[in-house]
Motif scaffolding. Structure first.
Motif, PDB file in Angstrom:
ATOM      1  N   SER A   1      22.629  57.243  21.632  1.00  0.00           N
ATOM      2  CA  SER A   1      22.827  58.656  22.230  1.00  0.00           C
ATOM      3  C   SER A   1      22.327  58.773  23.713  1.00  0.00           C
ATOM      4  CB  SER A   1      21.850  59.665  21.505  1.00  0.00           C
ATOM      5  OG  SER A   1      21.848  59.803  20.210  1.00  0.00           O
ATOM      6  N   GLY A   2      23.051  57.843  24.465  1.00  0.00           N
ATOM      7  CA  GLY A   2      22.833  57.525  25.765  1.00  0.00           C
ATOM      8  C   GLY A   2      23.830  58.592  26.614  1.00  0.00           C
ATOM      9  N   ASN A   3      23.620  58.780  27.952  1.00  0.00           N
ATOM     10  CA  ASN A   3      24.593  59.408  28.808  1.00  0.00           C
ATOM     11  C   ASN A   3      25.713  58.435  29.297  1.00  0.00           C
ATOM     12  OD1 ASN A   3      23.473  61.750  28.685  1.00  0.00           O
ATOM     13  ND2 ASN A   3      21.872  61.350  30.238  1.00  0.00           N
ATOM     14  N   THR A   4      26.978  59.068  29.751  1.00  0.00           N
ATOM     15  CA  THR A   4      28.087  58.325  30.001  1.00  0.00           C
ATOM     16  C   THR A   4      28.097  58.454  31.642  1.00  0.00           C
ATOM     17  OG1 THR A   4      29.537  60.019  30.115  1.00  0.00           O
ATOM     18  CG2 THR A   4      29.173  59.280  28.067  1.00  0.00           C
ATOM     19  N   MET A   5      29.305  57.861  32.304  1.00  0.00           N
ATOM     20  CA  MET A   5      29.473  58.073  33.704  1.00  0.00           C
ATOM     21  C   MET A   5      29.698  59.353  34.153  1.00  0.00           C
ATOM     22  SD  MET A   5      27.973  54.878  34.186  1.00  0.00           S
ATOM     23  CE  MET A   5      28.317  54.586  35.946  1.00  0.00           C
TER      24      MET A   5
ATOM     25  N   SER B   1      41.028  51.799  29.264  1.00  0.00           N
ATOM     26  CA  SER B   1      39.466  51.448  29.402  1.00  0.00           C
ATOM     27  C   SER B   1      38.900  52.272  30.439  1.00  0.00           C
ATOM     28  CB  SER B   1      39.606  49.900  29.917  1.00  0.00           C
ATOM     29  OG  SER B   1      38.373  49.511  30.020  1.00  0.00           O
ATOM     30  N   GLY B   2      39.647  52.803  31.529  1.00  0.00           N
ATOM     31  CA  GLY B   2      39.136  53.658  32.504  1.00  0.00           C
ATOM     32  C   GLY B   2      38.698  54.990  31.925  1.00  0.00           C
ATOM     33  N   LEU B   3      39.141  55.701  31.014  1.00  0.00           N
ATOM     34  CA  LEU B   3      38.766  56.789  30.457  1.00  0.00           C
ATOM     35  C   LEU B   3      37.617  56.523  29.465  1.00  0.00           C
ATOM     36  CD1 LEU B   3      42.340  58.357  29.207  1.00  0.00           C
ATOM     37  CD2 LEU B   3      41.082  58.984  31.365  1.00  0.00           C
ATOM     38  N   GLY B   4      37.640  55.448  28.572  1.00  0.00           N
ATOM     39  CA  GLY B   4      36.887  54.907  27.727  1.00  0.00           C
ATOM     40  C   GLY B   4      35.508  54.749  28.566  1.00  0.00           C
ATOM     41  N   PHE B   5      35.450  53.814  29.491  1.00  0.00           N
ATOM     42  CA  PHE B   5      34.095  53.572  30.098  1.00  0.00           C
ATOM     43  C   PHE B   5      33.620  54.654  30.662  1.00  0.00           C
ATOM     44  CE2 PHE B   5      35.619  53.330  34.630  1.00  0.00           C
ATOM     45  CZ  PHE B   5      34.419  53.659  35.223  1.00  0.00           C
ATOM     46  N   GLU B   6      34.411  55.520  31.470  1.00  0.00           N
ATOM     47  CA  GLU B   6      33.726  56.692  32.135  1.00  0.00           C
ATOM     48  C   GLU B   6      33.111  57.986  31.449  1.00  0.00           C
ATOM     49  OE1 GLU B   6      36.481  58.893  34.908  1.00  0.00           O
ATOM     50  OE2 GLU B   6      34.690  58.797  36.473  1.00  0.00           O
ATOM     51  N   SER B   7      34.143  58.262  30.117  1.00  0.00           N
ATOM     52  CA  SER B   7      33.529  59.341  29.586  1.00  0.00           C
ATOM     53  C   SER B   7      32.712  58.719  28.244  1.00  0.00           C
ATOM     54  CB  SER B   7      34.737  60.185  29.056  1.00  0.00           C
ATOM     55  OG  SER B   7      35.040  61.116  30.353  1.00  0.00           O
ATOM     56  N   GLY B   8      32.913  57.218  28.003  1.00  0.00           N
ATOM     57  CA  GLY B   8      32.088  56.971  26.943  1.00  0.00           C
ATOM     58  C   GLY B   8      30.932  56.216  27.057  1.00  0.00           C
TER      59      GLY B   8
ATOM     60  N   THR C   1      18.117  45.255  34.386  1.00  0.00           N
ATOM     61  CA  THR C   1      17.313  46.137  33.895  1.00  0.00           C
ATOM     62  C   THR C   1      16.642  47.135  34.829  1.00  0.00           C
ATOM     63  OG1 THR C   1      15.469  44.357  33.696  1.00  0.00           O
ATOM     64  CG2 THR C   1      16.783  44.793  31.645  1.00  0.00           C
ATOM     65  N   ALA C   2      16.967  46.935  36.051  1.00  0.00           N
ATOM     66  CA  ALA C   2      16.455  47.728  37.180  1.00  0.00           C
ATOM     67  C   ALA C   2      16.450  49.279  36.624  1.00  0.00           C
ATOM     68  CB  ALA C   2      17.313  47.580  38.593  1.00  0.00           C
ATOM     69  N   GLU C   3      15.571  50.203  37.349  1.00  0.00           N
ATOM     70  CA  GLU C   3      15.703  51.557  37.069  1.00  0.00           C
ATOM     71  C   GLU C   3      17.036  52.047  37.254  1.00  0.00           C
ATOM     72  OE1 GLU C   3      12.375  53.548  38.519  1.00  0.00           O
ATOM     73  OE2 GLU C   3      13.164  55.253  38.066  1.00  0.00           O
ATOM     74  N   GLY C   4      17.460  52.792  36.412  1.00  0.00           N
ATOM     75  CA  GLY C   4      18.724  53.549  36.434  1.00  0.00           C
ATOM     76  C   GLY C   4      20.099  52.720  35.962  1.00  0.00           C
ATOM     77  N   GLU C   5      19.741  51.667  35.771  1.00  0.00           N
ATOM     78  CA  GLU C   5      20.844  50.729  35.342  1.00  0.00           C
ATOM     79  C   GLU C   5      21.454  51.042  33.982  1.00  0.00           C
ATOM     80  OE1 GLU C   5      23.284  48.770  35.743  1.00  0.00           O
ATOM     81  OE2 GLU C   5      23.067  47.696  37.521  1.00  0.00           O
ATOM     82  N   THR C   6      22.630  50.962  33.744  1.00  0.00           N
ATOM     83  CA  THR C   6      23.458  51.500  32.613  1.00  0.00           C
ATOM     84  C   THR C   6      22.866  50.829  31.110  1.00  0.00           C
ATOM     85  OG1 THR C   6      25.032  49.756  32.697  1.00  0.00           O
ATOM     86  CG2 THR C   6      25.422  52.082  33.855  1.00  0.00           C
ATOM     87  N   ILE C   7      22.170  49.425  31.227  1.00  0.00           N
ATOM     88  CA  ILE C   7      21.533  48.924  30.054  1.00  0.00           C
ATOM     89  C   ILE C   7      20.675  49.844  29.379  1.00  0.00           C
ATOM     90  CG2 ILE C   7      19.677  47.680  31.115  1.00  0.00           C
ATOM     91  CD1 ILE C   7      20.573  45.068  29.719  1.00  0.00           C
TER      92      ILE C   7
END
Ligand SMILES: [Zn+2]
Length: 372
Positions: free
Chosen positions: A187-191, A242-249, A332-338
């Motif tokens: 349940s993470g957030n997307t770009m 891939s562009g739509l997928g990564f950004e909104s996914g 694993t820096a703060e704010g990283e997408t991981i």
């Protein structure tokens, strides 16, 4: 409350000789365009873009991109665009040129046109740029209020580019489904600044399916510089799906690990974005405890496309645990997408990087046994 958010470019055009119609697509939109391309791309496509625009009485200010999507380069070109009073900003070329064009368009509030000359990353359709230092170290993501107005790809130009670029784009696109799945599960957030939509999930699934079906065929078309339905499918998967997928996914661990690798010195900087993402994807799969069969499917596809799967392949054969930990700490820096994908420590990421390398070495050993 968590909202579902989906964003996309206004128009996507892809096909043989599509570039010839660029003037038609921009008729009535503005009188002056800034066209940005690097020295090589000016000869391959930039000059043609300018002449097709001139046919429709759109005048251009032509800029040679210096190679790095850094704040200094973005500012330099934005000043040129302001002085030319351009209302259209056109980026022609690879990921970093296009990311710079988006920043320039944002500065002048211009109509954004993205003309990729390779299908090497999924950056073209997104409303964000990856910003690097002048030395090529990942700095940050820069987000814009809108996606590009027009993304236009000429399949003939892409078929004429080195196959290594297409393979890199395939690797970038193969990360999409893996990362979206992890963000959905967590349940993470997307770009795009919200939660994943069903639409973005379906697109990520189609992207994955298309690549496992057509990637190798497309790569072979590219080797002979011909346009085929398989190549068209893979250009679309690498760029639009891939562009739509990564950004909104959502992005997960694979891209965070990629970003971590840019913190190291040395030959790794000669690798493409997708090549580093390929290894990052394998590390993410390792951290998610998928069965051997599943991981091997990715390794097999990467190997057939001459993509890297071991640390040696990404020029890090002699990396120390200290180096690997440096990558893991950056990842694993703060704010990283991981952190949108799962909770994990730098130490665990470092172990997964080393384990991935060992799996891949063993996989390569099995491939050689098969051949002999
Ligand atoms: Zn990417």
């Amino acid at each position: 409350m968590k909202e579902r958010v989906y964003i996309s470019p206004a128009k996507y055009v892809q096909g043989r000789d599509a570039i010839k119609k660029i003037g038609q697509h921009l008729e009535g939109i503005g009188e002056t365009a800034v066209v940005i391309a690097d020295e090589t791309v000016w000869k391959i496509a930039g000059d043609d873009v300018v002449s097709y625009l001139e046919e429709k009485n759109i005048h251009t200010k032509n800029v040679v991109f210096n190679g790095e999507a850094s704040p200094a380069e973005m500012d330099r070109i934005a000043d040129i665009a302001k002085e030319a009073q351009a209302s259209i900003v056109i980026g022609v070329g690879g990921g970093k040129t296009l990311d710079t064009a988006k920043a320039v368009a944002d500065e002048v509030q211009g109509y954004t046109v993205i003309v990729p000359t390779t299908a090497s990353t999924d950056a073209p359709t997104s409303a964000l740029s990856v910003v690097y230092s002048d030395e090529g170290v990942f700095e940050s993501y820069r987000f814009y209020s809108k996606n590009p107005d027009l993304v236009l790809l000429d399949s003939k130009i892409i078929a004429g580019a080195p196959p290594r670029f297409l393979a890199s784009g395939i690797a970038d696109a193969l990360a999409t489904f893996v990362e979206v799945r992890s963000v959905v599960n967590n349940s993470g957030n997307t770009m795009a600044g919200g939660q994943t939509t069903l639409a973005a999930q379906a697109i990520a699934e189609k992207c994955e399916e298309t690549l496992f079906d057509y990637a190798l065929l497309a790569y072979q078309s590219n080797e002979r510089q011909v346009v085929t339905p398989a190549l068209e499918n893979v250009i679309e998967a690498n760029t639009l799906l891939s562009g739509l997928g990564f950004e909104s996914g959502g992005l997960g661990a694979a891209h965070a690990i990629h970003n971590g690798f840019t913190a190291l010195e040395g030959d790794i900087h000669h690798l493409t974005h997708g090549e580093k993402v390929a290894f990052g994807t394998l590390v993410q799969l390792t951290m998610e405890q998928h069965p051997q069969d599943e991981i091997e499917q990715y390794m097999a596809l990467y190997s057939s496309l001459d993509l890297p799967i071991t640390l040696e392949d990404i020029k890090l054969k002699d990396a120390s645990r200290e180096d690997i930990l440096k990558v893991a700490e950056a990842a694993t820096a703060e704010g990283e997408t991981i952190h949108q994908a799962f909770s994990v420590t730098a130490d665990e990421v470092a172990d997964a990087i080393i384990a991935t390398d060992q799996y891949a070495k063993s996989f390569k050993g099995m491939l050689q046994l098969d051949e002999s």
